[in-house]
Design a protein around this motif. Structure first.
Motif, mmCIF file in Angstrom:
data_model
loop_
_atom_site.group_PDB
_atom_site.id
_atom_site.type_symbol
_atom_site.label_atom_id
_atom_site.label_comp_id
_atom_site.label_asym_id
_atom_site.label_seq_id
_atom_site.Cartn_x
_atom_site.Cartn_y
_atom_site.Cartn_z
ATOM 1 N N GLY A 1 28.200 18.192 58.698
ATOM 2 C CA GLY A 1 27.461 18.518 57.482
ATOM 3 C C GLY A 1 26.417 19.599 57.610
ATOM 4 N N HIS A 2 26.115 20.041 58.833
ATOM 5 C CA HIS A 2 25.097 21.091 58.937
ATOM 6 C C HIS A 2 25.683 22.447 58.554
ATOM 7 C CE1 HIS A 2 26.754 22.231 62.910
ATOM 8 N NE2 HIS A 2 26.083 23.348 62.761
ATOM 9 N N GLY A 3 24.819 23.265 57.946
ATOM 10 C CA GLY A 3 25.253 24.576 57.501
ATOM 11 C C GLY A 3 25.199 25.598 58.614
ATOM 12 N N THR A 4 26.208 26.466 58.644
ATOM 13 C CA THR A 4 26.246 27.515 59.670
ATOM 14 C C THR A 4 26.006 28.900 59.101
ATOM 15 O OG1 THR A 4 28.636 27.768 59.455
ATOM 16 C CG2 THR A 4 27.845 26.178 61.085
ATOM 17 N N GLY A 5 25.944 29.022 57.780
ATOM 18 C CA GLY A 5 25.696 30.318 57.167
ATOM 19 C C GLY A 5 26.152 30.328 55.720
ATOM 20 N N SER A 6 25.945 31.470 55.096
ATOM 21 C CA SER A 6 26.332 31.617 53.696
ATOM 22 C C SER A 6 27.290 32.797 53.550
ATOM 23 C CB SER A 6 25.097 31.825 52.819
ATOM 24 O OG SER A 6 24.415 32.983 53.208
ATOM 25 N N PHE A 7 27.988 32.820 52.419
ATOM 26 C CA PHE A 7 28.968 33.876 52.189
ATOM 27 C C PHE A 7 29.021 34.254 50.716
ATOM 28 C CE2 PHE A 7 31.225 29.928 51.607
ATOM 29 C CZ PHE A 7 32.032 30.153 50.507
ATOM 30 N N PRO B 1 24.920 34.193 59.148
ATOM 31 C CA PRO B 1 24.503 32.888 59.651
ATOM 32 C C PRO B 1 23.056 32.513 59.329
ATOM 33 C CG PRO B 1 24.552 34.471 61.436
ATOM 34 C CD PRO B 1 25.102 35.163 60.218
ATOM 35 N N VAL B 2 22.225 33.474 58.913
ATOM 36 C CA VAL B 2 20.809 33.168 58.716
ATOM 37 C C VAL B 2 20.354 33.386 57.275
ATOM 38 C CG1 VAL B 2 18.460 33.703 59.443
ATOM 39 C CG2 VAL B 2 20.312 33.742 61.120
ATOM 40 N N PHE B 3 20.603 34.571 56.745
ATOM 41 C CA PHE B 3 20.103 34.890 55.409
ATOM 42 C C PHE B 3 21.010 34.309 54.340
ATOM 43 C CE2 PHE B 3 19.564 37.352 51.566
ATOM 44 C CZ PHE B 3 18.188 37.364 51.451
ATOM 45 N N GLY B 4 20.406 33.687 53.344
ATOM 46 C CA GLY B 4 21.161 33.142 52.233
ATOM 47 C C GLY B 4 20.269 32.956 51.025
ATOM 48 N N MET B 5 20.852 32.626 49.917
ATOM 49 C CA MET B 5 20.101 32.402 48.684
ATOM 50 C C MET B 5 19.462 31.024 48.642
ATOM 51 S SD MET B 5 20.416 35.214 46.978
ATOM 52 C CE MET B 5 20.469 36.116 48.530
ATOM 53 N N PHE B 6 20.084 30.064 49.319
ATOM 54 C CA PHE B 6 19.620 28.683 49.310
ATOM 55 C C PHE B 6 19.505 28.198 50.753
ATOM 56 C CE2 PHE B 6 22.260 29.409 45.546
ATOM 57 C CZ PHE B 6 21.343 29.135 44.549
ATOM 58 N N PRO B 7 18.647 27.205 51.007
ATOM 59 C CA PRO B 7 18.542 26.659 52.363
ATOM 60 C C PRO B 7 19.855 26.024 52.805
ATOM 61 C CG PRO B 7 16.790 25.793 50.951
ATOM 62 C CD PRO B 7 17.730 26.561 50.070
ATOM 63 N N LEU B 8 20.148 26.153 54.079
ATOM 64 C CA LEU B 8 21.331 25.510 54.635
ATOM 65 C C LEU B 8 21.028 24.045 54.922
ATOM 66 C CD1 LEU B 8 22.508 28.229 57.176
ATOM 67 C CD2 LEU B 8 23.531 27.657 54.961
ATOM 68 N N PRO B 9 22.001 23.161 54.728
ATOM 69 C CA PRO B 9 21.767 21.760 55.055
ATOM 70 C C PRO B 9 21.628 21.574 56.572
ATOM 71 C CG PRO B 9 24.004 22.078 54.242
ATOM 72 C CD PRO B 9 23.303 23.394 54.151
ATOM 73 N N ALA B 10 20.740 20.666 56.959
ATOM 74 C CA ALA B 10 20.558 20.335 58.370
ATOM 75 C C ALA B 10 21.541 19.244 58.772
ATOM 76 C CB ALA B 10 19.126 19.862 58.592
ATOM 77 N N ILE C 1 28.192 28.210 51.032
ATOM 78 C CA ILE C 1 27.779 28.002 52.415
ATOM 79 C C ILE C 1 28.961 27.440 53.195
ATOM 80 C CG2 ILE C 1 25.338 27.670 51.866
ATOM 81 C CD1 ILE C 1 25.826 24.646 52.129
ATOM 82 N N VAL C 2 28.892 27.601 54.498
ATOM 83 C CA VAL C 2 29.881 27.018 55.381
ATOM 84 C C VAL C 2 29.203 25.866 56.105
ATOM 85 C CG1 VAL C 2 31.367 27.396 57.384
ATOM 86 C CG2 VAL C 2 31.110 29.194 55.665
#
Length: 121
Positions: free
Chosen positions: A82-88, A109-118, A76-77
């Protein structure tokens, strides 16, 4: 892993040092939400790296795998707060000299395998 070192350098104080981990004839594709960036050679990759905005982002590797000369990471980015902006997902073919010969990365920026940190409060 070369890709992990590459991301560490991109996120560090001298992002252009990531070029040291690439072959002179590297071919790459970066699939971003609004465009694809394709290129070959250190000049093209350097142009992409130098054009990235300095926003304090960090690539956080969550999973990695190596199979012979192929490396793959998933992560994730996150921004400075600390908030996540997406996965790669990034894949690299490693040359006999231990550098990236081909590189492919997909960011969403939206779909990923794991939740993004808030955002941390």
């Amino acid at each position: 892993m070369v890709i992990v070192d590459y991301f560490d350098r991109l996120d560090g104080p001298d992002p252009m040092s990531g070029l040291e981990l690439a072959e002179p004839g590297i071919e790459f594709l970066l699939a971003l939400p609004d465009r694809e960036v394709r290129g070959s050679g250190l000049d093209d990759l350097g142009t992409y790296i130098s054009g990235r905005p300095a926003v304090g982002r960090k690539h956080v590797i969550l999973r990695s795998s190596v199979d012979g000369d192929l490396e793959m990471v998933y992560g994730i980015v996150t921004e400075g707060d600390g908030h996540g902006t997406g996965s790669f997902v990034s894949v690299g073919l490693i040359s006999p000299a231990g550098r990236l010969a081909r590189y492919q990365s997909y960011f969403h920026p939206v779909f990923g395998m794991f939740p993004l940190p808030a955002v941390r409060s």
